[in-house]
Design an enzyme around this catalytic site. Sequence first.
Site, PDB file in Angstrom:
ATOM      1  CG  HIS A  33      43.338  30.530  13.193  1.00  0.00           C
ATOM      2  ND1 HIS A  33      41.710  30.674  12.747  1.00  0.00           N
ATOM      3  CD2 HIS A  33      43.662  31.990  13.003  1.00  0.00           C
ATOM      4  CE1 HIS A  33      41.542  31.945  12.697  1.00  0.00           C
ATOM      5  NE2 HIS A  33      42.663  32.587  12.809  1.00  0.00           N
ATOM      6  CG  HIS A  80      45.287  35.196  15.849  1.00  0.00           C
ATOM      7  ND1 HIS A  80      44.229  35.858  16.308  1.00  0.00           N
ATOM      8  CD2 HIS A  80      45.008  34.768  14.624  1.00  0.00           C
ATOM      9  CE1 HIS A  80      43.306  35.995  15.193  1.00  0.00           C
ATOM     10  NE2 HIS A  80      43.844  35.124  14.285  1.00  0.00           N
ATOM     11  CD  GLU A  81      47.564  33.369  12.331  1.00  0.00           C
ATOM     12  OE1 GLU A  81      46.924  32.337  11.866  1.00  0.00           O
ATOM     13  OE2 GLU A  81      47.369  34.427  12.177  1.00  0.00           O
ATOM     14  CD  GLU A 121      40.128  35.296  13.193  1.00  0.00           C
ATOM     15  OE1 GLU A 121      40.334  34.550  12.312  1.00  0.00           O
ATOM     16  OE2 GLU A 121      41.041  36.113  13.838  1.00  0.00           O
TER      17      GLU A 121
HETATM   18 CO    CO Z   1      42.766  34.771  12.367  1.00  0.00          CO
END
Ligand code: CO
Length: 456
Positions: free
Chosen positions: A265, A261-262, A293
């Site tokens: 980003h 997830h990160e 996101e």
């Molecule tokens: Co996030």
Amino acid sequence: MLDDMKHLIELDKEHTLLSHIGAVLGWDQETYLPERGIEERAEQIAFMEGLSHEKAVNPEIGKMLDNMEADEKIEAIEKAYVRVMRREYDKETKLPSGLVTEMARQTSLSQAAWVQARKDNDFARFAPHLQKMIDLNLEMARNLNPTAKPYDVLLDLYEFGSTEESIAAVFSMLKSDLENVLKKIRSRPQVDDSFLHKKVSQAAQEKMSGYIMDVIGFDRTRGRLDKTAHPFTTTLGRDDVRITTRYVEDFFPSSIFSTVHESGHAFYEMGIDPHPDFRGTRLADAASMAVHESQSRMWENIIGRSAFFWKKHYKAVAALSEGALDGVSLDAFVRAINKVETSLIRTEADEVTYGLHIIARFELEAALMRGSLAVADLPAAWNAKIKELFDLDVPDNARGCLQDVHWSMGAFGYFPSYALGNLYAAQFWTTMKGEIPDLEKRIEEGDSAAVLAWLR
Ligand code: CO
């Protein structure tokens, strides 16, 4: 290029430098700062915010913007830059510097109090800080737009142009769809994911995270991975984007999917590369929180939980699992990491229940901002919402209203961007697959560079 434009870019680059320096202080606070360093760190961060605000409200900026807005001949990219700077300048000039410094100082203290309160399951300790953050946000909203509803003003900061009403319209459709899907799933035999709860040491999980970030293309010469209570991504420089993850000993997928997830980003931040003239300016920034996101959640859920991704990488991760995945087939693993079940913790939630967690927070923070929900009544209201959506009893506030960092940072209006991000991600993915017909097959063969290239 006009002299005004050149001068504006110069001033703006100073603002970016200050914000990156501030990010170093913030990153360090979350990762390695010794406990008693927090008081002065709060002062340091507030000082930096004050400096940055001072730079941003320089009246020269206003004059240059006026001149350029009157100029018909400027190029499209310059026009875009002027539009972004105008929005930021208006925002900054409407906030008194005393309020900005006070918000920065309180945010540091409030976050530190939240970490302790969550650890000790002590809502009373956090409550005065939460009240303070709400009051400061209401004051900020009043300054930015005295005639609009405060929550609308705050939502607009994260997703430009959105309002409580426009988001509620999307969420009401999403809510009933998700509830129907959830009801169907709950009526079927449940997936066995017991092997995901076997103990795996932090050292082994660190290796898994390292493996995964490498294979999806995280450039470690431009960033690094560390450990925090709440995973996040922060940009310390154009070529320095830090991510963090969290290690749960009896649920190793938590660290893997936080890392993916990160990384999503970080890819977005690392990929922002506009016209060379505008590097290091505020044009070199994310389109919105929800778009940000959409990137993290696409990597985490659409790619990271797919059979086509794991076909190539399962063996390597299983070998690092200290026996937890011995005798578990690829198919059983992919089913398990996609298990849908009602749960208390948003960050551990599956794709179906996740949206419902967000909708709960959206409704609660809207009520807090409206003043129809008092801070003291938040735990009870939270627990009632979880009962209504999931038919679950919340055993303590640490697993209830204290679980998320956002409100401790004064980030009211942030939560909806997660669910909007999911919706954007689905649309990006569908379009990408249309344009790259063998996309899934390429990822299956270990090549996810096509995804990154398309997104960029
Ligand atoms: Co996030």
